[in-house]
Design an enzyme around this catalytic site. Structure first.
Site, PDB file in Angstrom:
ATOM      1  N   HIS A 114       7.147 -13.036  23.565  1.00  0.00           N
ATOM      2  CA  HIS A 114       6.837 -14.445  23.777  1.00  0.00           C
ATOM      3  C   HIS A 114       5.800 -15.191  22.942  1.00  0.00           C
ATOM      4  O   HIS A 114       5.766 -16.212  23.100  1.00  0.00           O
ATOM      5  CB  HIS A 114       6.219 -14.334  25.242  1.00  0.00           C
ATOM      6  CG  HIS A 114       4.635 -13.839  25.428  1.00  0.00           C
ATOM      7  ND1 HIS A 114       4.269 -12.622  24.887  1.00  0.00           N
ATOM      8  CD2 HIS A 114       3.580 -14.653  25.478  1.00  0.00           C
ATOM      9  CE1 HIS A 114       2.822 -12.711  24.845  1.00  0.00           C
ATOM     10  NE2 HIS A 114       2.412 -13.526  25.365  1.00  0.00           N
ATOM     11  N   ARG A 115       5.165 -14.398  22.376  1.00  0.00           N
ATOM     12  CA  ARG A 115       4.440 -14.961  20.710  1.00  0.00           C
ATOM     13  C   ARG A 115       5.034 -13.908  20.038  1.00  0.00           C
ATOM     14  O   ARG A 115       4.928 -12.650  20.130  1.00  0.00           O
ATOM     15  CB  ARG A 115       3.052 -15.217  21.251  1.00  0.00           C
ATOM     16  CG  ARG A 115       2.577 -16.012  22.272  1.00  0.00           C
ATOM     17  CD  ARG A 115       1.211 -16.333  22.164  1.00  0.00           C
ATOM     18  NE  ARG A 115       0.527 -17.258  23.361  1.00  0.00           N
ATOM     19  CZ  ARG A 115       0.657 -18.593  22.941  1.00  0.00           C
ATOM     20  NH1 ARG A 115       1.199 -19.177  21.772  1.00  0.00           N
ATOM     21  NH2 ARG A 115      -0.010 -19.295  23.999  1.00  0.00           N
ATOM     22  N   LYS A 155       3.173  -1.473  19.406  1.00  0.00           N
ATOM     23  CA  LYS A 155       2.248  -0.110  19.001  1.00  0.00           C
ATOM     24  C   LYS A 155       3.117   0.840  18.290  1.00  0.00           C
ATOM     25  O   LYS A 155       4.582   0.766  18.341  1.00  0.00           O
ATOM     26  CB  LYS A 155       1.669   0.598  20.302  1.00  0.00           C
ATOM     27  CG  LYS A 155       0.522   1.261  20.082  1.00  0.00           C
ATOM     28  CD  LYS A 155      -0.663   0.381  19.881  1.00  0.00           C
ATOM     29  CE  LYS A 155      -1.997   0.942  19.840  1.00  0.00           C
ATOM     30  NZ  LYS A 155      -3.176   0.057  19.641  1.00  0.00           N
TER      31      LYS A 155
END
Length: 520
Positions: A114-115, A155
């Site tokens: 989303h970003r 991650k």
């Protein structure tokens, strides 16, 4: 079938018969169902903490579901937010120093786009598996949203015990892992930007940056921004090393200046004089303890996996770190009143104190030891150190749990600053420091002209802001704004601070999706 038999006529009779039997046998087998999103398809790894407690990914999901009840978001929007967008699993061999070959397993998960870019650390631990990486990636998404850092969560991890490998072997592993990440689109200044985590540090980040720059940097002027947490000589930012621990101290100190927070939980305002016990004395634990002491608190205990030390009058944090570095243990430190050996080291977490900082691995506080915790405030420096059941027990006892997604966001906040520095190709303060100094000196001269003695003000009164000053200021502002928003939501909804932080994160993500629109 006709085409299959035509192909079989080209094979030797014995091989053709075996092939047909195998095809017939496999055709009768039931089709396997596709793996569910929350089911780990990896070989079973060790589960840190009690077996009865949920695994880390399940913990994140439980907290997400608890928070979603306090929003009016569309179920499909929640489904989009909770889904892990991209996952990478690689295996590659390295030749060890003794000539043997070792196969390394590596992972990277991008939870949300989303970003962009995605952001999240790389850990080296034998406990790393796909489920843990997905959980940590999702937590990074929410963490960035809570403190208004414009990244999606990611991650990575390599399933090794770094203590069992030489420096040259670790370099081989890191450089090959870097190539694998870049090969599949999981590394780049505008795509996915790793950082240090458990078992890694500035050295490993420097190897990643160098590998990326040498192989791909000739066409990428922003190649230095492919990773953060680097040494300063490699484009790192002053203040990144201590950022996570400092962020914990900043956040706790600011919580304790909030009158409504302190009144609600019957806590005296201010950090000065508060007693602190830190569990985990690595990067996060050490710097948290160091800055708690600098801010006026008293660090009375430090817990490590192989021993713990206690002093009711307060420990010399710097001297204790020097002792640990030299002896690989806290035991034997001359400044300790008493110490607990490896079999009982964790029992120091049960000691009476104002603030307990779990700063090691997940699930350090669980359903079996939560009742023994006597701290008034639990400030989570690690990711997922408190299980959902343990948090219920602690809150019922009157403890205040300050959640990881807010408390340890200092690392990603300063990583953001380092990323901006690499994109702009100029250090913070370089363009303004001398201008600020001249302005301050001019003010001092005016005061002197009016007969005011300025000699006691010290050199800070006339110096410009260094890069570290600017980074510390930006970090404190980031943490304080996150604390304000979390307290406001918790008070408004009557929920825990963890649920409040999740609610804030979900609403911010929803706003980003709605403003941008969904991709068809």
């Amino acid at each position: 079938v006709r085409h299959r038999r035509n192909i079989m006529t080209l094979l030797p009779r014995s091989l053709a018969l075996r092939s047909l039997r195998f095809a017939a046998a496999t055709a009768r087998l039931p089709k396997a169902a596709p793996p569910a999103r929350w089911i780990n398809t990896e070989p079973p790894q060790s589960n840190i903490g009690p077996a009865e407690e949920p695994r880390f990914l399940e913990m994140v999901k439980l907290n997400f579901l608890a928070a979603s009840k306090y929003t009016d978001m569309d179920p499909m929007m929640l489904e989009q937010i909770v889904a892990c967008n991209s996952v990478l699993r690689v295996s590659f061999p390295i030749k060890r120093d003794d000539g043997s070959v070792y196969v390394v397993r590596g992972y990277r998960a991008q939870h949300s786009h989303h970003r962009t870019p995605c952001k999240g650390g790389i850990r080296y631990s034998e406990h790393v598996d796909l489920q843990e990486v997905e959980a940590l990636a999702s937590l990074m998404t929410f963490k960035c949203a809570v403190v208004n850092v414009p990244f999606g969560g990611a991650k990575g991890g390599v399933a090794i015990d770094p203590k069992q490998f030489s420096v040259s072997e670790l370099e081989k592993i890191t450089r090959r892992y870097t190539v694998e990440l870049r090969k599949y689109g999981f590394l780049g200044a505008g795509t996915d930007v790793p950082a240090p985590d458990v078992g890694t540090g500035a050295r490993e980040m420097s190897w990643i940056k160098d590998t990326y720059a040498v192989l791909y940097g000739m066409d990428d002027i922003f190649s230095n921004a492919c990773v953060t947490g680097k040494p300063k000589s490699q484009g790192g930012v002053d203040g990144r090393t201590e950022a996570t621990g400092l962020g914990v101290a900043y956040a706790v100190r600011y919580f304790l200046t909030n009158e409504a927070f302190c009144k609600k939980h019957d806590i005296t305002m201010g950090l000065k004089g508060k007693t602190v016990i830190v569990q985990g004395f690595g990067n996060v634990g050490y710097y948290a303890a160091k800055f708690f002491k600098e801010f006026g608190a008293k660090v009375i205990g430090v817990v490590e996996y192989n021993g713990s030390v206690f002093n009711s009058a307060g420990l010399d944090v710097e001297a204790l770190k020097e002792h640990q570095t030299a002896n690989k243990t806290l035991l034997g430190f001359k400044g300790a009143e008493r110490e607990l050996p490896i079999d009982h080291a964790s029992e120091l977490m049960h000691e009476q104190c104002d603030i307990l900082v779990p700063a090691a691995l997940e699930k350090a506080i669980h359903m079996h030891n939560a009742k023994k915790i006597q701290a008034k405030i639990i400030a989570e420096g690690a990711n997922g150190p408190t299980t959902p059941k343990a948090e219920e027990i602690l809150i019922a006892k009157g403890c205040v749990v300050l959640p990881d997604m807010l408390m340890n966001a200092g690392g990603v906040s300063v990583s953001y600053f380092e990323w901006l520095k690499n994109l702009s190709h100029v250090s913070f303060g370089r363009l303004t420091r001398r201008w600020e100094e001249r302005g301050k000196q001019g003010l001092l001269d005016v005061l002197k002209g009016h007969g005011i003695d300025t000699s006691a003000m010290g050199p800070e009164a006339s110096s410009g802001a260094s890069e570290r000053d600017i980074v510390y200021s930006g970090l404190e502002d980031t943490m304080c704004k996150g604390v304000d928003e979390t307290i406001e939501t918790a008070m408004k909804l009557g929920v825990s601070y963890r649920v409040a932080a999740f609610v804030n994160a979900l609403k911010k993500m929803e706003g980003t999706y709605k403003d941008a629109g969904f991709t068809i």
